[in-house]
Design a protein around this motif. Structure first.
Motif, PDB file in Angstrom:
ATOM      1  N   ALA A  10       0.932  -1.212   0.034  1.00 38.76           N
ATOM      2  CA  ALA A  10      -0.007  -0.002  -0.028  1.00 38.76           C
ATOM      3  C   ALA A  10       0.695   1.281  -0.048  1.00 38.76           C
ATOM      4  O   ALA A  10       0.423   2.363  -0.452  1.00 38.76           O
ATOM      5  CB  ALA A  10      -0.855   0.001   1.267  1.00 38.76           C
ATOM      6  N   ARG A  11       2.006   1.065   0.506  1.00 37.03           N
ATOM      7  CA  ARG A  11       3.145   2.126   0.459  1.00 37.03           C
ATOM      8  C   ARG A  11       4.332   1.646   0.059  1.00 37.03           C
ATOM      9  O   ARG A  11       4.622   0.500   0.534  1.00 37.03           O
ATOM     10  CB  ARG A  11       2.932   3.053   1.796  1.00 37.03           C
ATOM     11  CG  ARG A  11       1.764   3.835   2.270  1.00 37.03           C
ATOM     12  CD  ARG A  11       1.963   4.608   3.536  1.00 37.03           C
ATOM     13  NE  ARG A  11       0.586   5.500   3.611  1.00 37.03           N
ATOM     14  CZ  ARG A  11       0.249   5.923   4.928  1.00 37.03           C
ATOM     15  NH1 ARG A  11       1.332   5.833   5.935  1.00 37.03           N
ATOM     16  NH2 ARG A  11      -0.631   6.662   5.021  1.00 37.03           N
ATOM     17  N   PRO A  12       5.156   2.330  -0.318  1.00 35.08           N
ATOM     18  CA  PRO A  12       6.826   1.910  -0.663  1.00 35.08           C
ATOM     19  C   PRO A  12       7.247   1.723   0.933  1.00 35.08           C
ATOM     20  O   PRO A  12       8.180   0.877   0.814  1.00 35.08           O
ATOM     21  CB  PRO A  12       7.212   3.034  -1.395  1.00 35.08           C
ATOM     22  CG  PRO A  12       6.277   3.843  -2.193  1.00 35.08           C
ATOM     23  CD  PRO A  12       4.938   3.853  -0.999  1.00 35.08           C
ATOM     24  N   SER A  13       6.924   2.335   1.948  1.00 33.79           N
ATOM     25  CA  SER A  13       7.478   2.491   3.132  1.00 33.79           C
ATOM     26  C   SER A  13       7.506   0.936   3.602  1.00 33.79           C
ATOM     27  O   SER A  13       8.034   0.576   4.635  1.00 33.79           O
ATOM     28  CB  SER A  13       7.285   3.463   3.913  1.00 33.79           C
ATOM     29  OG  SER A  13       5.699   3.315   4.324  1.00 33.79           O
ATOM     30  N   ASP A  16      10.227  -1.469   3.459  1.00 36.43           N
ATOM     31  CA  ASP A  16      11.432  -1.258   4.334  1.00 36.43           C
ATOM     32  C   ASP A  16      10.899  -2.023   5.895  1.00 36.43           C
ATOM     33  O   ASP A  16      11.597  -2.373   6.561  1.00 36.43           O
ATOM     34  CB  ASP A  16      11.747   0.110   4.641  1.00 36.43           C
ATOM     35  CG  ASP A  16      12.703   0.687   3.248  1.00 36.43           C
ATOM     36  OD1 ASP A  16      12.455   0.200   2.268  1.00 36.43           O
ATOM     37  OD2 ASP A  16      13.237   1.623   3.529  1.00 36.43           O
ATOM     38  N   ARG A  17       9.763  -1.538   6.226  1.00 31.93           N
ATOM     39  CA  ARG A  17       9.023  -2.147   7.328  1.00 31.93           C
ATOM     40  C   ARG A  17       9.036  -3.482   7.587  1.00 31.93           C
ATOM     41  O   ARG A  17       9.647  -4.219   8.414  1.00 31.93           O
ATOM     42  CB  ARG A  17       7.706  -1.428   7.434  1.00 31.93           C
ATOM     43  CG  ARG A  17       7.012  -1.773   8.934  1.00 31.93           C
ATOM     44  CD  ARG A  17       6.169  -3.153   8.708  1.00 31.93           C
ATOM     45  NE  ARG A  17       5.246  -3.400   7.903  1.00 31.93           N
ATOM     46  CZ  ARG A  17       4.973  -4.689   7.657  1.00 31.93           C
ATOM     47  NH1 ARG A  17       5.311  -5.812   8.307  1.00 31.93           N
ATOM     48  NH2 ARG A  17       4.328  -5.021   6.572  1.00 31.93           N
ATOM     49  N   LEU A  18       8.761  -4.431   6.374  1.00 37.15           N
ATOM     50  CA  LEU A  18       8.769  -5.689   6.356  1.00 37.15           C
ATOM     51  C   LEU A  18      10.253  -6.136   6.567  1.00 37.15           C
ATOM     52  O   LEU A  18      10.610  -6.984   7.496  1.00 37.15           O
ATOM     53  CB  LEU A  18       8.439  -6.241   4.903  1.00 37.15           C
ATOM     54  CG  LEU A  18       8.274  -7.710   4.949  1.00 37.15           C
ATOM     55  CD1 LEU A  18       7.193  -8.382   3.894  1.00 37.15           C
ATOM     56  CD2 LEU A  18       9.537  -8.468   4.354  1.00 37.15           C
ATOM     57  N   VAL A  19      11.278  -5.548   5.774  1.00 38.78           N
ATOM     58  CA  VAL A  19      12.578  -5.953   6.037  1.00 38.78           C
ATOM     59  C   VAL A  19      13.057  -5.685   7.486  1.00 38.78           C
ATOM     60  O   VAL A  19      13.903  -6.564   8.199  1.00 38.78           O
ATOM     61  CB  VAL A  19      13.584  -5.210   5.118  1.00 38.78           C
ATOM     62  CG1 VAL A  19      15.017  -5.571   5.391  1.00 38.78           C
ATOM     63  CG2 VAL A  19      13.237  -5.480   3.588  1.00 38.78           C
ATOM     64  N   ALA A  20      12.664  -4.556   7.944  1.00 38.31           N
ATOM     65  CA  ALA A  20      13.040  -4.404   9.444  1.00 38.31           C
ATOM     66  C   ALA A  20      12.683  -5.309  10.313  1.00 38.31           C
ATOM     67  O   ALA A  20      13.156  -5.465  11.448  1.00 38.31           O
ATOM     68  CB  ALA A  20      12.798  -3.016   9.956  1.00 38.31           C
ATOM     69  N   GLU A  21      11.238  -5.805  10.298  1.00 33.81           N
ATOM     70  CA  GLU A  21      10.700  -6.725  11.309  1.00 33.81           C
ATOM     71  C   GLU A  21      10.932  -8.210  10.939  1.00 33.81           C
ATOM     72  O   GLU A  21      10.807  -8.952  12.096  1.00 33.81           O
ATOM     73  CB  GLU A  21       9.037  -6.317  11.144  1.00 33.81           C
ATOM     74  CG  GLU A  21       8.569  -5.240  11.647  1.00 33.81           C
ATOM     75  CD  GLU A  21       7.015  -4.919  11.387  1.00 33.81           C
ATOM     76  OE1 GLU A  21       6.336  -6.264  11.243  1.00 33.81           O
ATOM     77  OE2 GLU A  21       6.541  -3.809  11.870  1.00 33.81           O
ATOM     78  N   TYR A  22      11.180  -8.528   9.677  1.00 35.84           N
ATOM     79  CA  TYR A  22      11.315  -9.864   9.359  1.00 35.84           C
ATOM     80  C   TYR A  22      13.069 -10.019   9.016  1.00 35.84           C
ATOM     81  O   TYR A  22      12.913 -10.215   7.567  1.00 35.84           O
ATOM     82  CB  TYR A  22      10.437 -10.400   8.531  1.00 35.84           C
ATOM     83  CG  TYR A  22       8.931 -10.498   9.013  1.00 35.84           C
ATOM     84  CD1 TYR A  22       8.544 -11.554   9.903  1.00 35.84           C
ATOM     85  CD2 TYR A  22       8.161  -9.425   9.074  1.00 35.84           C
ATOM     86  CE1 TYR A  22       7.504 -11.415  10.513  1.00 35.84           C
ATOM     87  CE2 TYR A  22       6.859  -9.434   9.435  1.00 35.84           C
ATOM     88  CZ  TYR A  22       6.409 -10.536  10.305  1.00 35.84           C
ATOM     89  OH  TYR A  22       5.267 -10.491  10.848  1.00 35.84           O
ATOM     90  N   PRO A  23      13.996  -9.499   9.308  1.00 32.15           N
ATOM     91  CA  PRO A  23      15.359  -9.601   8.794  1.00 32.15           C
ATOM     92  C   PRO A  23      15.993 -10.823   8.252  1.00 32.15           C
ATOM     93  O   PRO A  23      17.187 -10.952   7.664  1.00 32.15           O
ATOM     94  CB  PRO A  23      16.050  -8.860   9.950  1.00 32.15           C
ATOM     95  CG  PRO A  23      15.386  -9.090  11.197  1.00 32.15           C
ATOM     96  CD  PRO A  23      13.863  -9.432  11.144  1.00 32.15           C
ATOM     97  N   LEU A  24      15.168 -11.939   8.647  1.00 33.24           N
ATOM     98  CA  LEU A  24      15.948 -13.247   8.283  1.00 33.24           C
ATOM     99  C   LEU A  24      15.675 -13.479   6.737  1.00 33.24           C
ATOM    100  O   LEU A  24      14.478 -13.646   6.228  1.00 33.24           O
ATOM    101  CB  LEU A  24      15.428 -14.397   8.997  1.00 33.24           C
ATOM    102  CG  LEU A  24      16.395 -15.541   8.681  1.00 33.24           C
ATOM    103  CD1 LEU A  24      17.857 -15.730   8.997  1.00 33.24           C
ATOM    104  CD2 LEU A  24      15.736 -16.889   9.282  1.00 33.24           C
ATOM    105  N   GLU A 166      11.146  -6.273  -6.125  1.00 35.34           N
ATOM    106  CA  GLU A 166      10.060  -6.621  -6.448  1.00 35.34           C
ATOM    107  C   GLU A 166       9.223  -6.954  -5.076  1.00 35.34           C
ATOM    108  O   GLU A 166       9.763  -7.555  -4.226  1.00 35.34           O
ATOM    109  CB  GLU A 166      10.033  -7.940  -7.222  1.00 35.34           C
ATOM    110  CG  GLU A 166      10.442  -7.672  -8.764  1.00 35.34           C
ATOM    111  CD  GLU A 166      10.524  -8.909  -9.786  1.00 35.34           C
ATOM    112  OE1 GLU A 166       9.957  -8.676 -10.686  1.00 35.34           O
ATOM    113  OE2 GLU A 166      10.752  -9.864  -9.079  1.00 35.34           O
ATOM    114  N   ALA A 167       7.978  -6.812  -4.990  1.00 34.41           N
ATOM    115  CA  ALA A 167       7.211  -6.724  -3.994  1.00 34.41           C
ATOM    116  C   ALA A 167       5.938  -7.458  -3.950  1.00 34.41           C
ATOM    117  O   ALA A 167       5.240  -7.059  -4.831  1.00 34.41           O
ATOM    118  CB  ALA A 167       7.094  -5.653  -2.940  1.00 34.41           C
ATOM    119  N   GLN A 168       5.237  -8.287  -3.042  1.00 36.83           N
ATOM    120  CA  GLN A 168       4.014  -8.844  -3.129  1.00 36.83           C
ATOM    121  C   GLN A 168       3.340  -9.088  -1.906  1.00 36.83           C
ATOM    122  O   GLN A 168       3.944  -9.758  -1.125  1.00 36.83           O
ATOM    123  CB  GLN A 168       3.746 -10.159  -4.061  1.00 36.83           C
ATOM    124  CG  GLN A 168       2.518 -10.547  -4.376  1.00 36.83           C
ATOM    125  CD  GLN A 168       2.457 -11.121  -5.879  1.00 36.83           C
ATOM    126  OE1 GLN A 168       2.618 -10.549  -6.715  1.00 36.83           O
ATOM    127  NE2 GLN A 168       1.880 -12.588  -5.889  1.00 36.83           N
TER     128      GLN A 168
END
Length: 213
Positions: A10-13, A16-24, A166-168
């Motif tokens: 829904a937003r480009p941010s 980054d939020r996903l990567v920060a919360e699920y860093p593995l 790429e994101a889904q």
């Protein structure tokens, strides 16, 4: 990945939020003959003022994937966020098909290995600071004393420059209110709280975007 327009974040941010919360992430590279190798690694995303991103991490020095990266530094880094099965058996209206909801981000990267001792220390410090940040009394490497430098000898740090993203975020399919209510009730019943939170956040952000359009 086969990104579908309807399932974009829904937003480009949100990427980054996903990567920060699920860093593995899964770091995937291939040899010249196409033989792939993959290593699960925790990574930290950093962006400069222009929004260009790098992923900071480290390999074990004994990891055979290092030889592939030295030959061919281009790779794929795959992150997965909240995910889970949405069961039709939860629904009052059983005409709907079951599905799987998930968040996923794939980065095409160029990996730069850096074997300097100071780079190893910096990579470890970056990961430690990120992982410890949520806690009230975060641990720091100085508490290890000289053992920190000894352990750093056994890793090879890297910075992976992001060249494509790429994101889904498949977190709903425009379902009617009754199906959505049954979905959230089922997720709560079986303890799938992370997925429910991700779906609610996605809904709210989409509603905000629609209202501002």
């Amino acid at each position: 990945m086969n990104p579908v327009a309807a399932f974009q974040p829904a937003r480009p941010s949100e990427i980054d939020r996903l990567v920060a919360e699920y860093p593995l992430a899964l770091v995937i590279t291939a040899a010249a003959d196409g033989s792939p190798q993959a290593t699960p690694l925790p990574l930290v995303l950093q962006r400069d003022a222009q929004g260009e991103g790098v992923l900071v991490g480290h390999f074990s020095r004994k990891n055979p994937q290092l030889d592939l990266i030295r030959q061919q530094p281009r790779g794929l880094v795959a992150f997965s966020g909240a995910q889970g099965y949405i069961a039709t058996s939860w629904f009052r209206d059983r005409r709907y098909a079951p599905t799987w909801n998930y968040e996923a981000v794939h980065f095409t990267v160029d990996i730069e290995l850096d074997d300097r001792p100071e780079a190893a220390a910096a990579a470890l410090e970056t990961l430690i600071a990120h992982a410890e940040a949520p806690y009230p009394t975060p641990w720091c490497s100085q508490e290890m004393g000289p053992r920190f430098a000894q352990l750093a000898q056994y890793i090879v740090p890297f910075r992976a420059r992001i060249v494509a993203t790429e994101a889904q975020f498949k977190l709903g399919q425009g379902d009617p209110a009754d199906v959505l209510a049954d979905t959230y009730a089922g997720l709560a019943r079986y303890g799938r709280h992370e997925l429910a939170a991700a779906m609610r956040r996605h809904e709210q952000l989409q509603a905000q975007r629609a209202a501002s359009a």
